[in-house]
Design an enzyme around this catalytic site. Structure first.
Site, PDB file in Angstrom:
ATOM      1  N   HIS A   1      -4.836   5.087  -2.474  1.00 42.50           N
ATOM      2  CA  HIS A   1      -5.945   5.957  -2.609  1.00 42.50           C
ATOM      3  C   HIS A   1      -5.650   7.437  -3.151  1.00 42.50           C
ATOM      4  CE1 HIS A   1      -7.462   3.275   0.641  1.00 42.50           C
ATOM      5  NE2 HIS A   1      -8.552   3.517   0.105  1.00 42.50           N
TER       6      HIS A   1
ATOM      7  N   TYR B   1       0.763  -1.190   0.115  1.00 45.92           N
ATOM      8  CA  TYR B   1       0.037  -0.020  -0.148  1.00 45.92           C
ATOM      9  C   TYR B   1       0.678   1.111   0.021  1.00 45.92           C
ATOM     10  CZ  TYR B   1      -3.159   3.477   1.472  1.00 45.92           C
ATOM     11  OH  TYR B   1      -4.037   4.697   1.518  1.00 45.92           O
TER      12      TYR B   1
END
Lengths: 879, 187
Positions: free
Chosen positions: B112, B73
């Site tokens: 994101h 991530y």
């Protein structure tokens, strides 16, 4: 060693063992042996054994007992050279060299050819610079041991030091001829030859020196030194053509030595800048990576040639991101024409980099590739530094802020921002930015030190120490470690901070610590007297001796000494109350209730003091333990070092005679820093208070010899005249003094009165604020009725022509009441200064200062958080 | 372009302040202390980028093991605005990709991004990322508050996962900078 009081064979053997043990540093065994001899009742008072016992005790660090036994031994046997020698050794270990010399001389009376004593004596003589004595001792040693190398060398050196270069040379000449075979690569022999050559050069025998070098070239291993000397000698002997290839070769060896270039020009007999520039150009082509051929032309060139050279120099630096680029060209600012070109070019870069990413419009038009993205930030930094140099704070801040906006991760920007505030007179804001810079790279000791220094400028001693502790040894306080490391810049800045805060004792303590470092450095040369002779590093040794002779000429000493003198003068003018009288309060005249309060307060204070002293005692124990463990850690770590008195601020700030203490700091300055006018101005301040009229006169004359136009001299003359008339009126001068004074005053003052003198001075110097300031002060002192006129003289001066330092001095004088009560004028002047120097802390209103500080904090937060403001619209993609 | 030098460097307790400064300038949210403490332990997953010896960008990642997968991530990846379009982001991403490929055990890399951050979306698409989901009200204090999840699949076996997620693609025209990790921002 034949003894004056011989022992029988058995004891004699023990004594020899004792000597051996001492040499081997087996002190405990030595003591046992001494005890064995002394336990024989017949020899219980044997002088030499007692003395040796003392010396052995000294080796164990038991100094007091050592003195007791050595003295006792000497008293029992005054005719023993051993006893005298031992006493000398003891004194020497105590650094009492003068006393030690006397002891050795006594020892030699009873044993005049004792080699060991003579050698020891010669060491002390050179340490104390008894050059005559040294020469005699060396001569004596030479006659005793003519076969030893060291005898010859020391003999020659003693003549060199005394200035008899001819004799020194011929000793060395004879010596080197007597040497049969010389190995190749004999470094010691090579050094000896170069030392002899140095003597020849110092004697001015340049041709002989040159011949000597040529003759022995093959035996000298330091080829560089030979080349440098030969080149230099050719120039000095008027054979410049011969020097040219030598310096070309030297430049090839090291193209970054600026001296080679200037000597190369001397060899080529270049005087015209154009010739030099052409030569630099050639060197630049041959050595494209070298900096010298790029930087040095900037000193020589002017006009368009300068602009072109500077242009390529700056572009290269900005492209690469050379942090000290500005520092490298700072000195050029002294030339106004060059300063203007620097500004013009930098502005042009900034404009074009912002617009197109090029350094110039021409580059852009030619469609050249753009410069690195970092060039813009370095240019902005350069401009900020440039404007800061010009004390144009507004522009400097503008550029540094633009740079921070552009690249908020570049540490140099924050350092520069701090420096701008420092120059603008706000040490608090300055240190905050430096602290910011420091926090961005806590592994960088340079920034760490800078930050500590800036904190000290803001009088934050504790904070500075804390910052430094990131790099000092663990286990001791940073302050102790920095002292141990002889970190003088830190200690001097501490002293100045304490001085500003009026903590006189603490300030003096730091000054004395610095002074002790210098004593220690002088002390440290002792070991080199034997070491350098043995290693034959004679050129370096002579250099060391000459350095130590003028050691306190160093600016570090000057700074500390100046501070100490100022503090001592302050303590003379306004002595502190003794510690007890501060405590004593008039308890009789207090009402009972107040008395009760006072008593309970005193009780509390007493309790607190007791607690503190208990803590201090504990700390003391700890410190001693620490000391002990340290000693154990390195057992042979000089147990002989004498203990210096502890420096206690409370005692230091209550000296018996502050002026005498000040003179102790002044003496080295008068001897070694006599070319600095401040030395003599400080001397005047001291002697004026001591009412030493002749010494006052001497100080004035020496100051005038350095700079007759210095603004402070006038005040000195006026005060001298006043002191003189007082003395004359009292009839305190003796006739011969009067004659000298009369002659001098005729030159200095003529027949004018002080009043006349001052009026003329003020009229003449109406264009210099510092001169007017001195004149105004005298005007007011002579006639307090002229107060308004005096104040007007300085406050009406065009403030735009006044520097920050000058305005500060005047403001402080007004505030301290040098012109009597003047609240209104002070307020007026403060306002004027505020407008002129809007960042300077000193002119901010006292009441405002605190709230300003708070506001500043807010500003800091604001500014730092500004970039975080969420304005997504303004931002483009992150890549 | 004139020759310039781009290098990666470690984040250490000595220079972490530079990372903080960088992040406060580049991203519209601020990260808490925990974020920076973790970064110090992240090793190759957190790097500063030096452009001609100046810190101009940084990338910080962590290993995510939720949803029965092992994924990399990217918490932050950003560069100072004055130093964009110089290939610095590519250097950072390439470093992370190399790390993941060398490791060989990652299912995918994901992150994101604010739905209006066209620059970032285009950047990641260039490297084969796809929008696999839109999270509404992902951000608390910035507008628009919605975020895309961008993902680049590393293992062929997991292609069905990305296929399933690709249903969630939303198209929002917007622009901003950086992509943001909600968890850090909440603090």
């Amino acid at each position: 060693m034949p003894s004056s009081d011989p022992l029988p064979p058995k004891e004699s053997a023990l004594f020899r063992k004792l000597l051996k043990c001492y040499e081997m540093k087996q002190y405990k065994n030595g003591l046992k042996l001494a005890k064995q001899i002394l336990s024989n009742p017949k020899y219980a008072e044997h002088g030499e054994t007692l003395a040796m016992k003392g010396l052995t005790l000294n080796g164990l660090g038991r100094r007091d007992e050592a003195y007791k036994y050595v003295r006792l031994g000497l008293r029992k046997d005054l005719r023993s050279h051993v006893c005298w020698h031992v006493y000398g050794l003891l004194q020497r270990s105590d650094k009492k060299y003068d006393e030690a010399i006397k002891c050795y001389r006594n020892a030699l009376k009873w044993e005049k050819d004792n080699l060991q004593i003579l050698k020891d004596l010669s060491l002390l003589q050179i340490q104390m610079r008894d050059l005559e004595g040294y020469k005699e001792t060396r001569h004596h040693l030479f006659t005793l041991r003519p076969s030893q190398h060291a005898s010859w060398i020391g003999f020659a050196m003693s003549y060199h030091l005394i200035g008899d270069l001819e004799m020194a040379n011929s000793i060395l000449e004879t010596f080197s001829q007597s040497q049969a075979s010389i190995e190749t690569h004999d470094y010691r022999h090579s050094e000896l030859l170069l030392y002899q050559n140095q003597i020849l050069i110092e004697a001015g025998n340049l041709q002989r020196a040159l011949d000597h070098l040529h003759q022995y070239e093959s035996q000298i291993v330091d080829k560089l030194a030979v080349q440098e000397s030969v080149g230099d000698l050719h120039i000095k002997l008027g054979q410049p053509a011969l020097a040219v290839p030598i310096f070309e070769e030297l430049i090839r060896r090291n193209p970054e030595n600026t001296l080679y270039y200037s000597q190369y020009f001397a060899a080529r007999e270049f005087t015209e800048p154009a010739d030099k520039l052409a030569a630099f150009k050639q060197f630049e082509e041959i050595y494209p990576r070298a900096m010298c051929p790029k930087r040095l032309p900037l000193d020589v060139a002017s006009g368009d040639a300068f602009r072109a050279a500077l242009d390529s120099y700056l572009r290269r630096g900005l492209r690469k991101g050379v942090p000290p680029l500005f520092v490298n060209v700072r000195v050029l600012h002294r030339n106004h024409e060059k300063a203007a070109i620097i500004e013009e070019l930098a502005l042009q870069y900034y404009e074009n980099l912002t617009r197109s990413g090029h350094f110039s419009r021409e580059d852009a038009d030619a469609n050249l590739p753009v410069e690195p993205a970092s060039a813009l930030v370095w240019t902005a930094l350069f401009l900020a530094q440039h404007y800061d140099y010009k004390r144009d704070t507004e522009h400097a801040l503008e550029y540094v802020n633009a740079a921070i906006e552009h690249t908020p991760t570049l540490i140099e920007l924050f350092m520069t921002k701090g420096r701008i505030y420092k120059h603008a007179g706000d040490p608090v804001e300055a240190y905050m930015w430096m602290d910011e810079a420091q926090s961005m790279d806590t592994a960088d000791r340079y920034i760490n030190s800078k930050c500590a220094k800036y904190m000290l400028r803001a009088n934050l001693v504790k904070e500075a120490e804390e910052i430094c502790s990131k790099f000092t040894r663990e286990g001791v306080t940073a302050m102790e470690n920095l002292n141990e490391m002889q970190c003088m810049w830190f200690q001097t800045e501490c002293a100045l901070a304490y001085q500003r805060m009026g903590l006189w004792g603490d300030s003096l303590k730091k000054c004395h610590e610095v002074d002790r470092h210098f004593s220690e450095i002088i002390e440290d040369q002792f070991d080199f007297h034997t070491y350098c002779m043995r290693k034959m590093t004679l050129r370096a040794y002579i250099g060391l001796l000459r350095l130590e002779d003028v050691l306190r000429r160093h600016p570090f000493y000057f700074k500390a000494a100046k501070c100490a003198i100022e503090v001592y003068i302050r303590l003379y003018d306004k002595p502190l109350k003794s510690e007890e009288t501060i405590e004593e309060i008039d308890s009789e005249n207090l009402p009972p209730s107040e008395l009760k309060k006072l008593r309970s307060k005193q009780r509390k204070a007493k309790k607190k003091a007791e607690l503190e002293s208990a803590q201090a005692a504990q700390a003391q124990v700890k410190r001693e333990q620490h000391q002990k463990s340290k000693q154990q850690a390195n057992q042979e770590a000089d147990p002989e070092a004498p203990q210096l008195d502890e420096l206690i601020p409370e005692k230091l700030e209550r000296p018996d005679d502050p002026l005498d203490k000040a003179i102790e700091f002044l003496k080295p300055l008068q001897q070694l820093a006599k070319d600095r006018i401040e030395t003599h101005l400080l001397a005047f301040e001291i002697y004026c208070r001591k009412n030493k009229i002749l010494l006052m006169l001497q100080s004035i004359r020496r100051a005038i010899a350095i700079d007759a136009t210095h603004s402070s001299i006038h005040a000195c003359i006026a005060r001298f005249a006043q002191a003189l008339s007082k003395l004359t009126a009292n009839g305190e001068l003796n006739v011969s003094v009067q004659t000298v004074i009369d002659k001098a005053t005729k030159e200095l003052i003529g027949t004018k009165s002080v009043q006349q003198l001052n009026d003329e001075f003020v009229a003449q110097k109406s264009d210099s604020i510092m001169h007017l300031y001195e004149g105004a002060r005298i005007m007011y002192e002579l006639d307090p009725n002229k107060r308004n006129e005096a104040i007007k003289l300085i406050t009406s001066f065009d403030i735009n022509k006044v520097k920050l330092e000058e305005a500060t001095k005047i403001f402080e004088a007004l505030r301290s009441g040098a012109f009597g009560e003047c609240t209104a004028e002070l307020r007026q002047y403060r306002t004027t200064c505020q407008q002129r120097f809007k960042y300077a802390r000193v002119f901010k209103d006292i009441a405002d200062t605190e709230s300003n500080a708070a506001a500043n904090d807010v500003n800091h937060v604001d500014e730092k958080s500004k970039p975080n403001a969420i304005s997504a619209d303004e931002k483009t993609a992150d890549l | 372009m004139t020759r310039s030098n781009i290098e990666l460097g470690d984040v250490t307790p000595h220079n972490i302040k530079q990372l903080k400064k960088l992040n406060t300038v580049v991203f519209p949210v601020s990260y808490n202390e925990k974020f920076y403490i973790d970064v110090l332990e992240a090793g190759e997953l957190a790097k500063l980028v030096y452009y001609n010896d100046i810190v101009v960008g940084a990338v910080c990642c962590r290993i995510d093991t939720s949803e029965n997968q092992r994924r990399l991530y990217i918490m932050t990846l950003g560069c100072l605005s004055s130093y964009r379009r110089l290939g610095i982001g590519t250097v950072m991403f390439q470093h992370i990709l190399n790390y993941a490929e060398k490791d060989g055990n990652f299912d995918s890399i994901f992150l994101h991004v604010q739905i209006n951050n066209e620059g970032a979306i285009a950047f990641y698409k260039k490297f084969g990322f796809e929008i696999v989901e839109t999270k509404e009200h992902y951000y608390k204090r910035i507008e628009p508050a919605d975020a895309y999840v961008l993902q680049k699949t590393l293992r062929n076996t997991n292609s069905n996962t990305s296929g399933a997620n690709s249903n969630h693609i939303h198209n929002h025209a917007a622009h901003s900078n950086g992509h943001l990790d909600k968890k850090e921002k909440k603090a």
